[in-house]
Write an enzyme that holds these catalytic residues in place. Structure first.
Site, PDB file in Angstrom:
ATOM      1  N   GLY A 171       0.704  -1.170  -0.067  1.00  0.00           N
ATOM      2  CA  GLY A 171       0.083   0.034   0.011  1.00  0.00           C
ATOM      3  C   GLY A 171       0.520   1.376   0.082  1.00  0.00           C
ATOM      4  O   GLY A 171       1.930   1.302   0.465  1.00  0.00           O
ATOM      5  N   ASN A 172       0.217   2.408  -0.459  1.00  0.00           N
ATOM      6  CA  ASN A 172       0.796   3.576  -0.313  1.00  0.00           C
ATOM      7  C   ASN A 172      -0.434   4.787  -0.357  1.00  0.00           C
ATOM      8  O   ASN A 172      -1.338   4.381  -1.143  1.00  0.00           O
ATOM      9  CB  ASN A 172       1.679   3.617  -1.524  1.00  0.00           C
ATOM     10  CG  ASN A 172       1.411   3.148  -2.899  1.00  0.00           C
ATOM     11  OD1 ASN A 172       0.554   3.564  -3.395  1.00  0.00           O
ATOM     12  ND2 ASN A 172       1.792   1.906  -2.893  1.00  0.00           N
ATOM     13  N   GLU A 175       5.547   3.081  -5.755  1.00  0.00           N
ATOM     14  CA  GLU A 175       4.277   3.405  -6.908  1.00  0.00           C
ATOM     15  C   GLU A 175       4.325   5.163  -7.122  1.00  0.00           C
ATOM     16  O   GLU A 175       3.308   5.451  -7.520  1.00  0.00           O
ATOM     17  CB  GLU A 175       3.144   2.815  -6.160  1.00  0.00           C
ATOM     18  CG  GLU A 175       3.063   1.337  -6.339  1.00  0.00           C
ATOM     19  CD  GLU A 175       2.654   0.938  -7.631  1.00  0.00           C
ATOM     20  OE1 GLU A 175       2.702   1.467  -8.517  1.00  0.00           O
ATOM     21  OE2 GLU A 175       2.578  -0.523  -7.624  1.00  0.00           O
ATOM     22  N   HIS A 235      -3.764   3.728  -2.433  1.00  0.00           N
ATOM     23  CA  HIS A 235      -3.630   2.336  -3.246  1.00  0.00           C
ATOM     24  C   HIS A 235      -3.457   1.180  -1.959  1.00  0.00           C
ATOM     25  O   HIS A 235      -2.710   1.462  -1.212  1.00  0.00           O
ATOM     26  CB  HIS A 235      -2.365   2.329  -4.047  1.00  0.00           C
ATOM     27  CG  HIS A 235      -1.845   0.855  -4.533  1.00  0.00           C
ATOM     28  ND1 HIS A 235      -2.691   0.201  -5.267  1.00  0.00           N
ATOM     29  CD2 HIS A 235      -0.605   0.380  -4.496  1.00  0.00           C
ATOM     30  CE1 HIS A 235      -2.336  -0.971  -5.280  1.00  0.00           C
ATOM     31  NE2 HIS A 235      -1.114  -0.802  -5.058  1.00  0.00           N
ATOM     32  N   HIS A 292      -4.649  -3.278  -0.977  1.00  0.00           N
ATOM     33  CA  HIS A 292      -5.059  -4.517  -1.853  1.00  0.00           C
ATOM     34  C   HIS A 292      -6.079  -5.096  -0.952  1.00  0.00           C
ATOM     35  O   HIS A 292      -6.104  -6.247  -0.366  1.00  0.00           O
ATOM     36  CB  HIS A 292      -3.682  -5.457  -1.503  1.00  0.00           C
ATOM     37  CG  HIS A 292      -2.682  -5.031  -2.463  1.00  0.00           C
ATOM     38  ND1 HIS A 292      -1.340  -5.555  -2.202  1.00  0.00           N
ATOM     39  CD2 HIS A 292      -2.567  -3.992  -3.129  1.00  0.00           C
ATOM     40  CE1 HIS A 292      -0.444  -5.031  -2.825  1.00  0.00           C
ATOM     41  NE2 HIS A 292      -1.126  -3.992  -3.508  1.00  0.00           N
TER      42      HIS A 292
END
Length: 210
Positions: free
Chosen positions: A29-30, A76, A95, A97
């Site tokens: 994630g970011n 990313e 972002h 998952h």
């Protein structure tokens, strides 16, 4: 406008919520937040986002140059920059998952948003961006092009991305992505899935436009 400390603390809080919800694990994630026309705070590469601190964040410009902080920005970063460069209205990018939404991309299932009023209003149409090597500018361009008119997208075999006019708004979109995927997946196991009527969707689109 929030102070740098407030912005960074808000990003840390959202990262912890993403982790608590099971939308990210480990270094996944970011998250980023635009602070002016040419700068944004972004999460670092290689950090566990559920255990991150405000002083771990980096301030970068739209060319990816670091202006404050230590370490490397998220791998990313190109995707974040491409989104900010393509749409002036975006103030935050998230972002993650989320497991069910991500599983849908693995099976090639599109995210159907016409089952729930909230999904129609918050998400609209949700494209799935075909798989491409993450962290590359080619992939970043694919995502930004797919999101010219939507605040949500699935990334094939790679999760989801949400944008918004604020950090909280982008997080809300991410939560709604996973809730829509969850309801759709459960509904399919229970029987025939019945979408909203075309009249209902038209009325909801009008509501969304306003």
């Amino acid at each position: 406008m929030a102070s740098p400390d407030q912005t960074c603390e808000a990003i840390v809080d959202i990262c912890q919520r993403l982790y608590q919800r099971g939308f990210i694990v480990g270094t996944e994630g970011n998250v980023s937040v635009r602070v002016d026309e040419s700068h944004l705070w972004i999460t670092p590469s290689g950090y566990h986002k559920g255990m991150m601190h405000a002083d771990d964040l980096l301030l970068i410009d739209l060319d990816g140059q670091v202006h404050a902080g230590h370490g490397r920005p998220s791998s990313e970063t190109p995707m974040h920059l491409a989104l900010y460069q393509s749409r002036d209205d975006i103030q935050s990018v998230v972002h993650a998952h989320p497991p069910i939404a991500t599983a849908m991309t693995v099976t090639g299932s599109p995210l159907t948003t016409n089952l729930l009023p909230e999904a129609v209003v918050v998400l609209g149409d949700v494209p799935t961006v075909p798989y491409h090597m993450p962290s590359t500018w080619d992939f970043a361009k694919m995502v930004s092009e797919a999101m010219q008119h939507t605040n949500a997208a699935l990334l094939e075999n790679h999760g989801a991305v949400a944008v918004g006019p604020s950090l909280q708004a982008a997080f809300n979109v991410m939560e709604t992505i996973e809730r829509a995927a969850q309801i759709f997946s459960i509904a399919k196991t229970l029987g025939h899935v019945r979408p909203l009527s075309s009249e209902a969707i038209k009325a909801l689109h009008a509501l969304r436009a306003n």
